[in-house]
Write an enzyme that holds these catalytic residues in place. Structure first.
Site, PDB file in Angstrom:
ATOM      1  N   LYS A 122       0.842  -1.197   0.000  1.00 22.47           N
ATOM      2  CA  LYS A 122       0.000   0.000   0.000  1.00 22.47           C
ATOM      3  C   LYS A 122       0.878   1.249   0.000  1.00 22.47           C
ATOM      4  O   LYS A 122       2.044   1.206   0.423  1.00 22.47           O
ATOM      5  CB  LYS A 122      -0.887   0.035   1.252  1.00 22.47           C
ATOM      6  CG  LYS A 122      -1.877  -1.103   1.408  1.00 22.47           C
ATOM      7  CD  LYS A 122      -2.618  -0.953   2.729  1.00 22.47           C
ATOM      8  CE  LYS A 122      -3.532  -2.129   3.022  1.00 22.47           C
ATOM      9  NZ  LYS A 122      -4.737  -2.115   2.181  1.00 22.47           N
ATOM     10  N   ARG A 196      -9.630 -12.228   2.326  1.00 24.36           N
ATOM     11  CA  ARG A 196     -10.512 -13.283   1.826  1.00 24.36           C
ATOM     12  C   ARG A 196      -9.834 -14.659   1.903  1.00 24.36           C
ATOM     13  O   ARG A 196     -10.507 -15.674   2.029  1.00 24.36           O
ATOM     14  CB  ARG A 196     -10.962 -12.966   0.402  1.00 24.36           C
ATOM     15  CG  ARG A 196      -9.857 -12.919  -0.621  1.00 24.36           C
ATOM     16  CD  ARG A 196     -10.209 -12.090  -1.834  1.00 24.36           C
ATOM     17  NE  ARG A 196     -10.255 -10.671  -1.504  1.00 24.36           N
ATOM     18  CZ  ARG A 196     -10.603  -9.724  -2.380  1.00 24.36           C
ATOM     19  NH1 ARG A 196     -10.941 -10.048  -3.621  1.00 24.36           N
ATOM     20  NH2 ARG A 196     -10.613  -8.462  -2.009  1.00 24.36           N
TER      21      ARG A 196
END
Length: 345
Positions: A122, A196
């Protein structure tokens, strides 16, 4: 809002007070965990804190370390946790409030204690507040803490996968193919789509441990924040009646939800040429395809709903009262679902 009036008896007033004080003890526990700095809440420290908080007469806590997780071949959790010097943990909590019932609610909470994005790093700005990426796990802990006080006659199996997503020479890569706990293979296209992966293994494990219904909570996607802002939690599920029930109860308890579509056409974005699935469908409909990914790890007969709390779990700026930080979102709604959704009149 509940109004305490002269028509209520002392016993009823006391019952209301105990209910709400217990509920808010759970909410404050969730908030406290989320607000902790990531150097003070590594996966191991989080697991230890959960064990200390929840071990009791009606709750049983079991912790698995890195080696136990590897032995079970939980490929998603192993991959995401590889890059960090703080190894992954999986905490399972059994709340047994009704020995006569075979109904067991599975609660699964994303527990990424810090999310740098891994090798798909990020930006510096987007790493701020990433200590909140374990808010789903904190919410589940808050629900269980309140239940220990309220003693509702329900059964819970909670599975909390706890990891740090950090880049290093050991980190998992883009284009890796990993084998998940249920045997499906996943092509990694973005190491920042890590939540996920750990949730998928945890959902499989919760069903293996007897869950007959499922709720998972996760600060899963920035796409959900783009779609719904910080006002509403996104929801996807596999049975409309279960979603309708949760929506109604959550709205009544001032936790705003919005159901996202889950048309089969969205699943096409997750198709891989070299594995069963890709771990991301790209930027378009990102909150939806993330939920659709998880659906592959839930048996069709098990009612399941996924709550993306990325926008609602943490207030980055003070509200009108001056409060900012973790919100404990989801605790009230889940407790009311467990209570049966009855109002106090």
């Amino acid at each position: 809002m509940n109004l305490i009036t002269a028509c209520l008896r002392v016993k009823e007033v006391n019952s209301l007070c105990y209910k709400y004080s217990s509920m808010y003890e759970g909410i404050y526990a969730a908030r406290d965990f989320v607000n902790m700095p990531p150097n003070e809440l590594t996966p191991r420290k989080f697991a230890d804190a959960i064990s200390e908080l929840l071990q009791g007469d009606t709750a049983r806590v079991a912790c698995m370390n890195k080696w136990a997780v590897e032995k079970l071949q939980m490929g998603g959790i192993i991959a995401v946790g590889k890059g960090s010097m703080n190894p992954p943990q999986v905490v399972t909590v059994y709340y047994e409030g009704d020995a006569e019932s075979k109904e067991v609610l599975g609660l699964v909470g994303k527990g990424v204690t810090y999310d740098s994005g891994g090798l798909s790093l990020k930006s510096a700005a987007n790493q701020e507040f990433m200590k909140d990426d374990m808010a789903g796990a904190a919410t589940v802990v808050g629900v269980l803490r309140a239940l220990m006080l309220l003693k509702y006659p329900v059964n819970i199996v909670a599975v909390l996968p706890l990891v740090e997503n950090i880049p290093s020479g050991m980190a998992y890569h883009v284009d890796d193919i990993i084998t998940m706990y249920n045997g499906l293979t996943v092509e990694v296209k973005n190491t920042d789509a890590e939540g996920r992966l750990i949730l998928a293994d945890a959902l499989t494990y919760a069903q293996e441990k007897g869950a007959t219904k499922l709720i998972d909570l996760a600060t899963l996607t920035g796409a959900c924040v783009t779609a719904l802002g910080t006002v509403r939690t996104g929801m996807i599920g596999n049975q409309q009646e279960w979603m309708n029930t949760f929506f109604r109860i959550a709205e009544k308890n001032h936790e705003k939800i919005w159901q996202l579509p889950s048309d089969a056409a969205y699943d096409k974005a997750l198709q891989s040429r070299v594995a069963d699935l890709k771990n991301t469908g790209g930027r378009e409909a990102g909150a939806i395809t993330a939920g659709m990914f998880l659906k592959h790890f839930v048996h069709p007969s098990v009612p399941w709903l996924h709550l993306d709390i990325a926008g609602t779990a943490f207030q980055e700026t003070p509200d009108e009262t001056g409060y900012y930080g973790a919100t404990g979102v989801g605790v009230k709604a889940i407790l009311e679902v467990l209570r049966g959704g009855r109002s106090e009149g």
